[in-house]
Design a protein around this motif. Sequence first.
Motif, PDB file in Angstrom:
ATOM      1  N   PRO A 175      13.421  -7.638 -19.223  1.00 53.88           N
ATOM      2  CA  PRO A 175      14.361  -8.541 -18.535  1.00 53.88           C
ATOM      3  C   PRO A 175      14.034  -8.766 -17.063  1.00 53.88           C
ATOM      4  N   ALA A 176      13.836  -7.685 -16.302  1.00 53.44           N
ATOM      5  CA  ALA A 176      13.558  -7.828 -14.872  1.00 53.44           C
ATOM      6  C   ALA A 176      12.186  -8.446 -14.638  1.00 53.44           C
ATOM      7  N   ALA A 177      11.212  -8.141 -15.507  1.00 53.94           N
ATOM      8  CA  ALA A 177       9.874  -8.711 -15.347  1.00 53.94           C
ATOM      9  C   ALA A 177       9.913 -10.227 -15.506  1.00 53.94           C
ATOM     10  N   ILE A 178      10.654 -10.698 -16.496  1.00 47.12           N
ATOM     11  CA  ILE A 178      10.747 -12.144 -16.743  1.00 47.12           C
ATOM     12  C   ILE A 178      11.468 -12.842 -15.595  1.00 47.12           C
ATOM     13  N   LEU A 179      12.627 -12.302 -15.204  1.00 45.16           N
ATOM     14  CA  LEU A 179      13.375 -12.922 -14.102  1.00 45.16           C
ATOM     15  C   LEU A 179      12.609 -12.836 -12.787  1.00 45.16           C
ATOM     16  N   GLY A 180      11.918 -11.710 -12.573  1.00 46.04           N
ATOM     17  CA  GLY A 180      11.145 -11.558 -11.349  1.00 46.04           C
ATOM     18  C   GLY A 180      10.046 -12.599 -11.233  1.00 46.04           C
ATOM     19  N   LEU A 181       9.353 -12.868 -12.326  1.00 49.44           N
ATOM     20  CA  LEU A 181       8.296 -13.885 -12.327  1.00 49.44           C
ATOM     21  C   LEU A 181       8.871 -15.276 -12.101  1.00 49.44           C
ATOM     22  N   LEU A 182      10.023 -15.549 -12.692  1.00 50.85           N
ATOM     23  CA  LEU A 182      10.627 -16.877 -12.583  1.00 50.85           C
ATOM     24  C   LEU A 182      11.157 -17.157 -11.176  1.00 50.85           C
ATOM     25  N   PHE A 183      11.691 -16.131 -10.527  1.00 48.55           N
ATOM     26  CA  PHE A 183      12.372 -16.342  -9.247  1.00 48.55           C
ATOM     27  C   PHE A 183      11.690 -15.648  -8.079  1.00 48.55           C
ATOM     28  N   GLU A 184      10.439 -15.239  -8.246  1.00 49.35           N
ATOM     29  CA  GLU A 184       9.730 -14.507  -7.195  1.00 49.35           C
ATOM     30  C   GLU A 184       9.704 -15.263  -5.875  1.00 49.35           C
ATOM     31  N   ASP A 185       9.325 -16.523  -5.912  1.00 48.70           N
ATOM     32  CA  ASP A 185       9.210 -17.301  -4.676  1.00 48.70           C
ATOM     33  C   ASP A 185      10.561 -17.467  -3.990  1.00 48.70           C
ATOM     34  N   MET A 233       6.180  -1.458 -10.777  1.00 51.56           N
ATOM     35  CA  MET A 233       5.664  -1.412  -9.417  1.00 51.56           C
ATOM     36  C   MET A 233       4.145  -1.548  -9.382  1.00 51.56           C
ATOM     37  N   LEU A 234       3.467  -0.958 -10.371  1.00 56.04           N
ATOM     38  CA  LEU A 234       2.009  -1.102 -10.431  1.00 56.04           C
ATOM     39  C   LEU A 234       1.608  -2.550 -10.637  1.00 56.04           C
ATOM     40  N   GLY A 235       2.318  -3.226 -11.538  1.00 54.84           N
ATOM     41  CA  GLY A 235       2.004  -4.629 -11.796  1.00 54.84           C
ATOM     42  C   GLY A 235       2.220  -5.501 -10.574  1.00 54.84           C
ATOM     43  N   ALA A 236       3.389  -5.338  -9.957  1.00 51.83           N
ATOM     44  CA  ALA A 236       3.702  -6.145  -8.774  1.00 51.83           C
ATOM     45  C   ALA A 236       2.765  -5.820  -7.617  1.00 51.83           C
ATOM     46  N   SER A 237       2.514  -4.526  -7.406  1.00 58.20           N
ATOM     47  CA  SER A 237       1.642  -4.116  -6.306  1.00 58.20           C
ATOM     48  C   SER A 237       0.198  -4.546  -6.547  1.00 58.20           C
ATOM     49  N   GLY A 238      -0.241  -4.434  -7.795  1.00 57.49           N
ATOM     50  CA  GLY A 238      -1.612  -4.838  -8.125  1.00 57.49           C
ATOM     51  C   GLY A 238      -1.858  -6.309  -7.858  1.00 57.49           C
ATOM     52  N   LEU A 239      -0.897  -7.154  -8.269  1.00 57.74           N
ATOM     53  CA  LEU A 239      -1.035  -8.593  -8.028  1.00 57.74           C
ATOM     54  C   LEU A 239      -1.043  -8.898  -6.530  1.00 57.74           C
ATOM     55  N   SER A 240      -0.179  -8.205  -5.796  1.00 51.47           N
ATOM     56  CA  SER A 240      -0.117  -8.424  -4.339  1.00 51.47           C
ATOM     57  C   SER A 240      -1.414  -8.008  -3.657  1.00 51.47           C
ATOM     58  N   ASN A 272      -4.044 -10.289  -1.477  1.00 48.56           N
ATOM     59  CA  ASN A 272      -4.159  -9.995  -0.046  1.00 48.56           C
ATOM     60  C   ASN A 272      -5.328  -9.077   0.296  1.00 48.56           C
ATOM     61  N   TRP A 273      -6.324  -9.034  -0.572  1.00 49.18           N
ATOM     62  CA  TRP A 273      -7.442  -8.114  -0.363  1.00 49.18           C
ATOM     63  C   TRP A 273      -8.166  -8.356   0.955  1.00 49.18           C
ATOM     64  N   GLN A 274      -8.162  -9.601   1.416  1.00 46.90           N
ATOM     65  CA  GLN A 274      -8.904  -9.934   2.634  1.00 46.90           C
ATOM     66  C   GLN A 274      -8.318  -9.299   3.885  1.00 46.90           C
ATOM     67  N   TYR A 275      -7.100  -8.765   3.777  1.00 48.84           N
ATOM     68  CA  TYR A 275      -6.459  -8.161   4.953  1.00 48.84           C
ATOM     69  C   TYR A 275      -6.812  -6.692   5.128  1.00 48.84           C
ATOM     70  N   VAL A 291       0.833  -1.209   0.000  1.00 45.74           N
ATOM     71  CA  VAL A 291       0.000   0.000   0.000  1.00 45.74           C
ATOM     72  C   VAL A 291       0.870   1.262   0.000  1.00 45.74           C
ATOM     73  N   ILE A 292       1.902   1.300   0.818  1.00 44.65           N
ATOM     74  CA  ILE A 292       2.724   2.512   0.865  1.00 44.65           C
ATOM     75  C   ILE A 292       3.562   2.645  -0.401  1.00 44.65           C
ATOM     76  N   GLN A 293       3.886   1.522  -1.021  1.00 42.65           N
ATOM     77  CA  GLN A 293       4.593   1.587  -2.302  1.00 42.65           C
ATOM     78  C   GLN A 293       3.705   2.243  -3.361  1.00 42.65           C
ATOM     79  N   LEU A 294       2.414   1.973  -3.295  1.00 47.76           N
ATOM     80  CA  LEU A 294       1.472   2.613  -4.215  1.00 47.76           C
ATOM     81  C   LEU A 294       1.444   4.123  -3.997  1.00 47.76           C
ATOM     82  N   GLY A 295       1.622   4.569  -2.759  1.00 49.29           N
ATOM     83  CA  GLY A 295       1.712   6.001  -2.482  1.00 49.29           C
ATOM     84  C   GLY A 295       2.889   6.624  -3.197  1.00 49.29           C
ATOM     85  N   SER A 296       4.041   5.937  -3.187  1.00 49.70           N
ATOM     86  CA  SER A 296       5.220   6.434  -3.890  1.00 49.70           C
ATOM     87  C   SER A 296       5.001   6.438  -5.400  1.00 49.70           C
TER      88      SER A 296
END
Length: 276
Positions: free
Chosen positions: A103-113, A207-214, A218-221, A55-60
């Motif tokens: 590049p970062a989007a592909i690697l981020g998806l592959l190694f996120e966990d 950041m929008l993509g990553a934050s949106g998915l998160s 986690n909407w229930q929180y 949420v605070i990342q979305l503020g930035s």
Amino acid sequence: MNLWEIFVAIILGIVEGLTEFAPVSSTGHMIIVDDIMFKSKELFSPEVANTFKVVIQLGSILAVVIIFKDRFMSLLGLKKDPTENQEHEHKLELKQVIIGLLPAAILGLLFEDYIDEHLFSINTVLIGLVVGAILMLVADWFRPAQPKVESVDQITYKQALAIGLFQCIALWPGFSRSGSTISGGVLLGLSHRAASDFTFIMAVPVMLGASGLSLIKNWQYFTLDAVPFFIAGFISAFVFALISIRFFLKLINKVKLVPFAIYRIILASAIYLVIM
């Protein structure tokens, strides 16, 4: 919700806003502040705490969108960018931004966990802070004597891709997205301001993509107890990011990257001496 929790939200929002787009690693600062100051308080569950960071990342992000609103409207074909320099043969296009993101989007998806499970710790952040500082020093010491690219409108597709590859380094917490991409851009012949502008523009969709998915996960929180905590942090991050970005863009061509690199090394040393 008590005043202490609101205070914590504001402090974390300030840290996020001041560091998200400066080349000092916002993730590193958030982990450090959280570990040293607030983790022992156990204000909320880990899930709510992680949602708060989104949420605070979305503020930035909102601060960047406002500062570069004309540029984004131009990229989307909604408006001619009044800042566009007519002397250039071309202007920054959406295709260059996408090329830089891939590049970062592909690697981020592959190694996120793996990144989430193994790299979010004080130790890895300290490594990222120091190695990232070295990259920044190298960039300033070995940059071309005269920048070949003074404006973001002059960035080529090859340069956009190369900067995107540098952004992959920032998947390591503590390295800093801004630090890696500005350093990469400077080494490729961009002025510090052009590299910074491109960095900030690329950051928004990432950041929008990553934050949106998160947020979807986690909407229930978003409970009544947690919402005031989220709102305080969001507003704090937005206000201080707005101030920080405007100040940084005015300053970066004058001071370059060395002061930020020195700060990172001092911070890493201080944290090491205090907690290790």
